[in-house]
Design a protein around this motif. Structure first.
Motif, short mmCIF file in Angstrom:
data_model
loop_
_atom_site.label_atom_id
_atom_site.label_comp_id
_atom_site.label_asym_id
_atom_site.label_seq_id
_atom_site.Cartn_x
_atom_site.Cartn_y
_atom_site.Cartn_z
N SER A 142 -5.72 11.70 -1.86
CA SER A 142 -4.92 11.29 -0.71
C SER A 142 -5.16 9.81 -0.43
O SER A 142 -6.01 9.17 -1.03
CB SER A 142 -5.31 12.13 0.50
OG SER A 142 -6.67 11.93 0.76
N GLU A 179 -3.75 11.82 -7.62
CA GLU A 179 -4.68 10.70 -7.41
C GLU A 179 -5.46 10.86 -6.11
O GLU A 179 -6.13 9.94 -5.68
CB GLU A 179 -3.89 9.37 -7.36
CG GLU A 179 -3.18 9.04 -8.65
CD GLU A 179 -2.25 7.84 -8.49
OE1 GLU A 179 -2.04 7.37 -7.35
OE2 GLU A 179 -1.74 7.37 -9.51
N GLU A 232 0.90 -1.16 0.00
CA GLU A 232 0.00 0.00 0.00
C GLU A 232 0.93 1.20 0.00
O GLU A 232 1.69 1.40 0.96
CB GLU A 232 -0.88 0.00 1.24
CG GLU A 232 -1.93 -1.09 1.23
CD GLU A 232 -2.78 -1.06 2.50
OE1 GLU A 232 -2.20 -1.05 3.61
OE2 GLU A 232 -4.00 -1.05 2.35
N GLY A 236 -0.86 -2.19 -10.89
CA GLY A 236 -1.79 -1.34 -10.16
C GLY A 236 -3.20 -1.51 -10.73
O GLY A 236 -3.39 -2.22 -11.72
N ALA A 255 -0.59 7.53 -2.46
CA ALA A 255 -1.02 7.90 -3.81
C ALA A 255 -0.33 9.18 -4.25
O ALA A 255 0.01 10.03 -3.43
CB ALA A 255 -2.54 8.08 -3.84
N ARG A 295 -2.67 3.58 -2.23
CA ARG A 295 -3.16 2.75 -3.32
C ARG A 295 -2.41 1.43 -3.30
O ARG A 295 -1.25 1.38 -2.87
CB ARG A 295 -3.04 3.46 -4.67
CG ARG A 295 -1.65 3.74 -5.12
CD ARG A 295 -1.61 4.47 -6.46
NE ARG A 295 -0.25 4.85 -6.78
CZ ARG A 295 0.64 4.06 -7.36
NH1 ARG A 295 0.31 2.84 -7.72
NH2 ARG A 295 1.86 4.47 -7.60
#
Length: 195
Positions: A127, A125, A118, A149, A121, A130
């Motif tokens: 907060s 993109e 994780e 991704g 971002a 991702r």
């Protein structure tokens, strides 16, 4: 006296030479690959290809593939004859993700050991974190790294499609000497119809 220094192990599925990613010497010569220099990509329905260019040097540093609601960024690197780079690279990636405030776990995937991370971002993109999967395969004198991704980071159906795409890649290491970890040069594909 024997040298007991462990040599880096190549990290690749046992069936890599059959199922891919392939060395140029193992590729089917009649398939219509898109030639990007250091790698060749097999075109398929719904696949979009992006070349990622380093601003200052203007050299292509990665190939981005958008497919199955996912993204796959690939980079081919020169590797030593004596062993692979994936084990060492995983440690470096794990440290980088943690340094950026992300979380990471190593797991066994269909392509061998991988990292599920994780990562924070990018600013555009929004907060939060991702999900990204880091995969790698050691081949003969090369190492192919991928970052997955989008849907394929968590959805098994999309993951199977993107893993199949990764396995279809051909790495063209070339015969010239290169320091290990150097990016194998990538180039723009030839325009259809040009010599």
């Amino acid at each position: 006296m024997t040298d007991n220094t462990p040599t880096p192990q190549e990290s690749a599925p046992l069936n890599r030479a059959v199922d891919g990613p392939f060395d140029d010497s193992e590729a089917n010569p009649v398939r219509p690959y898109i030639d990007l220099g250091g790698i060749k990509i097999l075109p398929r329905e719904g696949l979009n290809l992006r070349l990622e260019v380093e601003e200052q040097s203007k050299r292509i540093v990665a190939v981005g593939l958008d497919y199955a609601d996912s993204s796959l960024q690939v980079q081919p690197f020169a590797a030593p004859r004596s062993g692979g780079l994936w084990d060492e690279t995983r440690v470096q990636l794990r440290d980088q993700v943690k340094a950026q405030g992300g979380r990471v776990e190593e797991r066994e995937g269909s392509l061998g050991k991988e990292l599920l991370a994780e990562v924070p971002a990018a600013a555009n993109e929004g907060s939060g974190l991702r999900l990204a999967r880091f995969i790698g395969i050691d081949g003969p004198r090369w190492f192919l790294r991928g970052v997955i991704g989008g849907a394929a980071a968590s959805d098994p159906d999309a993951a199977a499609k993107v893993e199949d795409l990764f396995r279809s890649i051909v790495v063209v290491r070339g015969g010239s000497p290169m320091p290990p970890r150097d990016l194998i040069p990538l180039k723009m594909p030839a325009t259809p119809g040009s010599a």
